[in-house]
Design a protein around this motif. Structure first.
Motif, PDB file in Angstrom:
ATOM      1  N   GLU A 269       0.825  -1.214   0.000  1.00 17.02           N
ATOM      2  CA  GLU A 269       0.000   0.000   0.000  1.00 17.02           C
ATOM      3  C   GLU A 269       0.856   1.260   0.000  1.00 17.02           C
ATOM      4  OE1 GLU A 269      -2.449  -0.467   3.406  1.00 17.02           O
ATOM      5  OE2 GLU A 269      -3.656  -2.097   2.547  1.00 17.02           O
ATOM      6  N   LYS A 273       0.940   3.960  -3.036  1.00 22.61           N
ATOM      7  CA  LYS A 273       0.620   5.351  -2.721  1.00 22.61           C
ATOM      8  C   LYS A 273       1.713   6.281  -3.220  1.00 22.61           C
ATOM      9  CE  LYS A 273      -0.257   8.462   1.160  1.00 22.61           C
ATOM     10  NZ  LYS A 273      -0.330   8.609   2.636  1.00 22.61           N
ATOM     11  N   ASN A 276       1.494   6.581  -6.993  1.00 23.06           N
ATOM     12  CA  ASN A 276       0.355   7.409  -7.385  1.00 23.06           C
ATOM     13  C   ASN A 276       0.661   8.895  -7.180  1.00 23.06           C
ATOM     14  OD1 ASN A 276      -1.135   5.177  -8.117  1.00 23.06           O
ATOM     15  ND2 ASN A 276      -2.195   5.021  -6.136  1.00 23.06           N
ATOM     16  N   GLU A 277       1.322   9.199  -6.066  1.00 27.05           N
ATOM     17  CA  GLU A 277       1.693  10.590  -5.781  1.00 27.05           C
ATOM     18  C   GLU A 277       2.699  11.106  -6.792  1.00 27.05           C
ATOM     19  OE1 GLU A 277       3.023  10.369  -1.772  1.00 27.05           O
ATOM     20  OE2 GLU A 277       0.995  10.519  -0.901  1.00 27.05           O
TER      21      GLU A 277
END
Length: 281
Positions: A269, A273, A276-277
């Motif tokens: 996760e 994350k 994605n950022e």
């Protein structure tokens, strides 16, 4: 052979105890110890050069543990003698600068040999047959071993480097004490911070690191699967400076959890994350 070597080491330690110097050692003290150790070391060299170890395990034990604990003291007292004899004459600031340069050498050695340092301190064994058995010469290892007396009958690829690690740990104490007496605590703290930046500490829960360790071993991706759980836990404990305690009990508790691989899911996760950022930047 082990008995003979351990008797030699006992004699050396007894002579060191007679000095009663508590790291406050003079050039004369250091030279005395060099002269005491030299003939014993030469005798050991002759005995080992003509000796056939009964098993690989005996040979590894000698070159990984016994010989370095004799050689390190020779290296230590030789270096202390050199430091004391070359110490500049002048005020405290000049001497501090000189001693700090010696500390910097220890930092450099630690940095340049971090991989092997971690291997040795984690009590790993998977490379022992290459590192600590005679006549298994690898040119790359030979170039990297810093051996001053490369003798294939009395040395392996890395027994000298272990002795150097042990020697440097004693030298660090000796140099730090010399600097403290000169009132150099600020510079000393700076040197320790320099060493600390090469050290990684695991600040999460112990159970997380244990879960990661079991996962790495189970994957078979470390040393082609030739690594034991104990070796992996010792390695992780050393490089991350954490006592993992009873890791098997933690593994049993892990198996009984509702989410057996909670930390691995957390890692996934966290990575997703981050990706994605990054995509949004």
């Amino acid at each position: 052979m082990r008995t003979i070597a351990e008797e030699m080491l006992s004699r050396i330690n007894a002579e060191i105890k007679l000095l009663n110097y508590d790291n406050d050692i003079t050039a004369d003290d250091a030279l005395r110890m060099v002269k005491f150790i030299t003939p014993l070391y030469s005798q050991l060299r002759k005995l080992v050069s003509d000796y056939v170890f009964p098993t690989n395990e005996d040979e590894i034990l000698f070159f990984k543990e016994i010989k370095p604990n004799i050689l390190d003291k020779y290296l230590y007292f030789s270096k202390v003698y050199s430091i004391e004899m070359k110490c500049p004459i002048g005020n405290n600031e000049i001497i501090k600068e000189y001693l700090n340069q010696e500390l910097e050498e220890l930092t450099r050695f630690f940095r340049d040999n971090l991989d092997f340092y971690q291997y040795y301190r984690s009590k790993s064994t998977y490379m022992d047959n290459l590192y600590f058995v005679r006549k298994k010469t690898d040119i790359q290892l030979l170039l990297d071993s810093f051996q001053y007396d490369r003798d294939p009958l009395f040395s392996t690829e890395y027994d000298y480097k272990i002795a150097k690690i042990l020697c440097n740990e004693m030298l660090r104490i000796y140099l730090n004490q010399r600097l403290v007496k000169l009132g150099n605590t600020n510079q000393l703290e700076h040197k320790l911070q320099q060493l600390d930046k090469y050290i990684f500490r695991f600040t999460g829960k112990k159970a997380y690191l244990i879960e990661l360790g079991y996962s790495l071993v189970s994957s078979g991706d470390i040393n082609n699967g030739n690594v034991e759980i104990k070796e992996m836990m010792n390695f992780l404990s050393t490089i991350f400076h954490i006592d993992l305690g009873d890791y098997y009990a933690s593994y049993i508790a892990m198996k009984e959890r509702k989410d057996r691989t909670a930390y691995l899911h957390h890692l996934i996760e966290s990575l997703v994350k981050r990706m994605n950022e990054d995509d949004m930047k």
